[in-house]
Design a protein around this motif. Structure first.
Motif, PDB file in Angstrom:
ATOM      1  N   LEU A  60       0.808  -0.961   0.010  1.00 14.57           N
ATOM      2  CA  LEU A  60      -0.324   0.009   0.091  1.00 14.57           C
ATOM      3  C   LEU A  60       0.989   1.315   0.006  1.00 14.57           C
ATOM      4  O   LEU A  60       0.594   2.233  -0.469  1.00 14.57           O
ATOM      5  CB  LEU A  60      -1.042  -0.230   1.697  1.00 14.57           C
ATOM      6  CG  LEU A  60      -2.703  -1.001   1.060  1.00 14.57           C
ATOM      7  CD1 LEU A  60      -2.757  -0.682   2.456  1.00 14.57           C
ATOM      8  CD2 LEU A  60      -2.818  -0.759   0.277  1.00 14.57           C
ATOM      9  N   THR A  61       1.871   1.499   0.519  1.00 18.90           N
ATOM     10  CA  THR A  61       2.934   2.388   0.319  1.00 18.90           C
ATOM     11  C   THR A  61       3.838   2.477  -0.612  1.00 18.90           C
ATOM     12  O   THR A  61       3.865   3.638  -1.148  1.00 18.90           O
ATOM     13  CB  THR A  61       4.311   2.044   1.110  1.00 18.90           C
ATOM     14  OG1 THR A  61       3.577   1.803   2.914  1.00 18.90           O
ATOM     15  CG2 THR A  61       5.271   3.116   1.394  1.00 18.90           C
ATOM     16  N   LEU A  62       4.073   1.607  -1.892  1.00 18.74           N
ATOM     17  CA  LEU A  62       3.880   1.728  -2.914  1.00 18.74           C
ATOM     18  C   LEU A  62       2.969   2.117  -3.528  1.00 18.74           C
ATOM     19  O   LEU A  62       3.192   2.868  -4.221  1.00 18.74           O
ATOM     20  CB  LEU A  62       4.651   0.123  -3.614  1.00 18.74           C
ATOM     21  CG  LEU A  62       5.998  -0.164  -3.265  1.00 18.74           C
ATOM     22  CD1 LEU A  62       6.326  -1.461  -3.653  1.00 18.74           C
ATOM     23  CD2 LEU A  62       6.942   0.843  -3.357  1.00 18.74           C
ATOM     24  N   LYS A  63       1.742   1.732  -3.549  1.00 21.08           N
ATOM     25  CA  LYS A  63       0.448   2.151  -4.684  1.00 21.08           C
ATOM     26  C   LYS A  63       0.081   3.377  -3.886  1.00 21.08           C
ATOM     27  O   LYS A  63       0.179   4.396  -4.908  1.00 21.08           O
ATOM     28  CB  LYS A  63      -0.314   1.240  -3.723  1.00 21.08           C
ATOM     29  CG  LYS A  63      -1.334   1.507  -5.286  1.00 21.08           C
ATOM     30  CD  LYS A  63      -2.688   0.352  -4.341  1.00 21.08           C
ATOM     31  CE  LYS A  63      -3.897   0.148  -5.613  1.00 21.08           C
ATOM     32  NZ  LYS A  63      -4.563  -0.483  -5.128  1.00 21.08           N
ATOM     33  N   HIS A  64       0.147   4.241  -2.546  1.00 23.91           N
ATOM     34  CA  HIS A  64      -0.369   5.470  -1.936  1.00 23.91           C
ATOM     35  C   HIS A  64       0.731   6.309  -1.586  1.00 23.91           C
ATOM     36  O   HIS A  64      -0.161   7.203  -1.170  1.00 23.91           O
ATOM     37  CB  HIS A  64      -1.407   5.208  -0.997  1.00 23.91           C
ATOM     38  CG  HIS A  64      -2.571   4.109  -1.675  1.00 23.91           C
ATOM     39  ND1 HIS A  64      -3.561   4.496  -2.422  1.00 23.91           N
ATOM     40  CD2 HIS A  64      -3.245   2.767  -1.523  1.00 23.91           C
ATOM     41  CE1 HIS A  64      -4.551   3.605  -2.721  1.00 23.91           C
ATOM     42  NE2 HIS A  64      -4.338   2.858  -2.460  1.00 23.91           N
ATOM     43  N   GLY A  65       1.760   6.186  -0.763  1.00 24.44           N
ATOM     44  CA  GLY A  65       2.754   6.902  -0.925  1.00 24.44           C
ATOM     45  C   GLY A  65       3.013   6.806   0.490  1.00 24.44           C
ATOM     46  O   GLY A  65       3.615   6.566   1.281  1.00 24.44           O
ATOM     47  N   GLU A 103      12.265  -1.424   0.226  1.00 24.13           N
ATOM     48  CA  GLU A 103      10.853  -1.267   0.898  1.00 24.13           C
ATOM     49  C   GLU A 103      10.927  -2.903   1.796  1.00 24.13           C
ATOM     50  O   GLU A 103       9.403  -2.899   2.876  1.00 24.13           O
ATOM     51  CB  GLU A 103      10.450  -1.698  -0.237  1.00 24.13           C
ATOM     52  CG  GLU A 103      10.722  -0.489  -1.694  1.00 24.13           C
ATOM     53  CD  GLU A 103      11.579  -0.459  -2.258  1.00 24.13           C
ATOM     54  OE1 GLU A 103      12.238  -1.578  -2.285  1.00 24.13           O
ATOM     55  OE2 GLU A 103      11.866   0.947  -2.299  1.00 24.13           O
ATOM     56  N   GLU A 104      10.891  -3.579   1.532  1.00 19.61           N
ATOM     57  CA  GLU A 104      10.058  -5.117   2.633  1.00 19.61           C
ATOM     58  C   GLU A 104      11.030  -4.421   4.375  1.00 19.61           C
ATOM     59  O   GLU A 104      10.474  -3.994   5.157  1.00 19.61           O
ATOM     60  CB  GLU A 104      10.490  -6.112   2.230  1.00 19.61           C
ATOM     61  CG  GLU A 104       9.976  -6.793   0.955  1.00 19.61           C
ATOM     62  CD  GLU A 104      10.689  -7.438   0.339  1.00 19.61           C
ATOM     63  OE1 GLU A 104       9.982  -8.940   0.553  1.00 19.61           O
ATOM     64  OE2 GLU A 104      12.274  -8.092   0.668  1.00 19.61           O
ATOM     65  N   ALA A 105      12.165  -4.153   4.560  1.00 17.18           N
ATOM     66  CA  ALA A 105      12.692  -4.066   5.412  1.00 17.18           C
ATOM     67  C   ALA A 105      12.204  -2.388   6.157  1.00 17.18           C
ATOM     68  O   ALA A 105      12.010  -2.870   7.256  1.00 17.18           O
ATOM     69  CB  ALA A 105      14.209  -3.423   5.192  1.00 17.18           C
ATOM     70  N   GLU A 160      21.948   3.076   2.643  1.00 15.50           N
ATOM     71  CA  GLU A 160      20.871   3.329   2.265  1.00 15.50           C
ATOM     72  C   GLU A 160      19.433   2.913   2.531  1.00 15.50           C
ATOM     73  O   GLU A 160      18.391   3.301   3.087  1.00 15.50           O
ATOM     74  CB  GLU A 160      20.535   2.643   0.145  1.00 15.50           C
ATOM     75  CG  GLU A 160      21.645   3.493  -0.762  1.00 15.50           C
ATOM     76  CD  GLU A 160      20.821   5.888  -0.189  1.00 15.50           C
ATOM     77  OE1 GLU A 160      19.900   6.296  -0.173  1.00 15.50           O
ATOM     78  OE2 GLU A 160      21.998   6.438   0.106  1.00 15.50           O
ATOM     79  N   LEU A 161      19.628   1.781   2.763  1.00 17.94           N
ATOM     80  CA  LEU A 161      18.459   0.913   3.696  1.00 17.94           C
ATOM     81  C   LEU A 161      18.143   1.089   5.197  1.00 17.94           C
ATOM     82  O   LEU A 161      16.992   1.675   5.308  1.00 17.94           O
ATOM     83  CB  LEU A 161      18.826  -0.416   3.924  1.00 17.94           C
ATOM     84  CG  LEU A 161      17.551  -1.277   4.170  1.00 17.94           C
ATOM     85  CD1 LEU A 161      17.796  -3.017   3.805  1.00 17.94           C
ATOM     86  CD2 LEU A 161      18.203  -1.605   6.144  1.00 17.94           C
ATOM     87  N   VAL A 162      19.330   1.547   5.773  1.00 18.70           N
ATOM     88  CA  VAL A 162      19.375   2.698   6.899  1.00 18.70           C
ATOM     89  C   VAL A 162      18.951   3.817   7.005  1.00 18.70           C
ATOM     90  O   VAL A 162      17.952   4.264   8.041  1.00 18.70           O
ATOM     91  CB  VAL A 162      20.752   2.633   8.088  1.00 18.70           C
ATOM     92  CG1 VAL A 162      20.479   3.288   9.335  1.00 18.70           C
ATOM     93  CG2 VAL A 162      21.248   1.104   7.724  1.00 18.70           C
TER      94      VAL A 162
END
Lengths: 227, 227
Positions: free
Chosen positions: A103-108, B142-144, B172-174
Motif C-alpha cells: 500500500l505504501t508503494l501504491k499510495h505513498g 521497501e520490505e525492511a 541506503e537501507l538504514v
C-alpha cells in the motif's frame, strides 16, 4: 473515541443479512460496527456491505482478515489483527509487512490515524480463525495473561482481543487478563447471545457481539440491554 | 534517557576481554554498555561480567537472548529483542510470553520501567542471530521499511534495531528505514570498525559497536570520535 466503547457488533461480509435486520443493528445503539470475517470474505462483499450501511450514522470499522480486502473508503477505522498465539509468523507481522509495503508503494503512505493494531489471543481451537491461523489455543489463564502483557507492556498494542469466536469463553480468564493490562484496552468476543453473558463479559471488556444477530435478532437486541 | 544516546557498546559475555580493555570501553564515553550475545551465553557469564563492571559509572543494559539468562541486579535497563523477520514465532513473542509467565509467577510482577522492547530486523544470513532465529534476511529496502513501519506505527515498539551483526550494512537501507519511522527510535548494529563507518550510520541511527573492541581496541576508540 474507541476506548469508550462498550458494545461492538461484528458483521461478516460473507453472511447474508436482510435489510430490516441490518437497520435494526445499525440503529441499535451499538457503539460501532466491526466489519470482518475469516473465510469467504472478498473485497466485493466488503464494499457491498459498506454501501448498504452508508445511510446509517454509526461508526464503521473494517477488520480485514487479508490485506487484499482492505478498504479505505466509507470507514472510520481500520482495526488490524495480529494473532499473537499463532504458530505462523505471517499472522503476527508477516502479512502486515507485505500489506504496508504494497500500500505504501501504491499510495505513498497509509492513514495511520485510522489504524489500530489488535493483539488477538485466539482460544477456540474449533473456530475458523483458530484453524486458519494455527493458533496455540490451549493456554492456561497465566499463559493468556503473559501474551496479553507482552502485547501491552512490551509491544504496546492499543488493543488486546480475547477471541473465543463461536463459543462462550471463561470469564475468569477474561477477568485475569483485564487485571494484567496496563495501557492496552481489552476486547472480548465469542458466544455472547444473552443479556447475562453480555453483562458478565462487559464487566471486564468491551464486548463484541456477532453470530447471534444472524440467528436471532431479538436475542441480539438483548445483548445491548445488559446495563 | 536512552533516546538521546548516540553510541552504544555491545559486550558479549561469552567473549574474553582483559581488564584493561574493559576499563577502556567502560570509560570511553560510550553512552551505554549493552550486554548480550547469541551463543554460549550463560547466566553465570552475565553475572561475572556485571561484577567486573560494577566499579564503572556507566549505563548498563542487559539484552538477553534467552529468558534463562535474565538478570535484574546491577543493570539499568533490560532491552528485549523480538526478531520481527524470524520464521519462528517463538523469537517474535513466544519466548517473551514464557518469560513473562515464569517471572510473574516467581516475582509477582516485572520491573517494566526498566524494560524496553526492541523490534529487530536481522539482515545478515550468515550471522549467529540470523541462523539461530531463522530470519528471512533477503529483504529489499521497501520490505525492511515495511517491517519497521509495522513495529513503529502498528505495534508501537519503542526501538527498531537494524542488525547486520558482523558485517557492515547498506547505508541506503538504514537511511530509508529512519525516514519511515514516526515514534520508534532507530538502532543500527553491524561492522562498525572505523570513524568513517561510525559517522555514516550515526547520521541515521544510534550506533551499536561490538566486535571491533575484541579485535582492535584502538579502532574501537575511533568509532567514538566520529563527530
Amino acid at each position: 473515541m474507541w476506548r469508550n466503547w462498550r458494545h461492538i457488533t461484528k458483521l461478516d461480509p460473507d453472511r447474508k443479512i436482510p435489510d430490516e435486520d441490518l437497520k435494526t443493528v445499525a440503529t441499535s445503539g451499538t457503539d460501532a460496527l466491526l466489519i470482518g470475517g475469516t473465510r469467504g470474505v472478498t473485497r466485493e462483499k466488503v464494499v457491498d456491505l459498506l454501501e448498504r450501511l452508508k445511510r446509517f450514522d454509526v461508526v464503521k470499522i473494517q477488520e480485514p482478515s487479508n490485506p487484499a480486502n482492505v478498504v479505505f473508503e466509507d470507514i472510520d477505522y481500520l482495526f488490524i489483527p495480529s494473532i499473537l498465539n499463532s504458530a505462523d509468523p505471517k499472522w503476527i507481522v508477516g502479512l502486515h509487512a507485505e500489506w504496508v509495503r504494497g500500500l505504501t508503494l501504491k499510495h505513498g503512505s497509509l492513514p495511520w490515524d485510522k489504524i489500530q493494531g489488535e493483539a488477538y489471543i485466539v482460544l477456540n481451537p474449533k473456530s475458523a480463525v483458530g484453524i486458519e491461523t494455527k493458533a496455540k489455543t490451549d493456554l492456561s489463564i497465566e499463559e493468556a495473561c503473559a501474551y496479553a502483557t507482552c502485547a501491552d507492556r512490551y509491544m504496546h498494542f492499543p488493543i488486546v482481543y480475547i477471541e473465543y469466536s463461536g463459543t462462550y469463553g471463561n470469564p475468569e480468564l477474561v477477568r485475569a487478563v483485564r487485571q494484567s493490562l496496563s495501557g492496552s484496552h481489552l476486547f472480548y468476543g465469542g458466544g455472547i447471545d444473552s443479556k447475562e453473558k453480555a453483562r458478565e463479559m462487559a464487566k471486564y471488556s468491551t464486548i463484541v457481539v456477532g453470530n447471534i444477530l444472524y440467528d436471532d435478532i431479538e436475542k441480539f437486541k438483548q445483548t445491548l440491554s445488559y446495563e
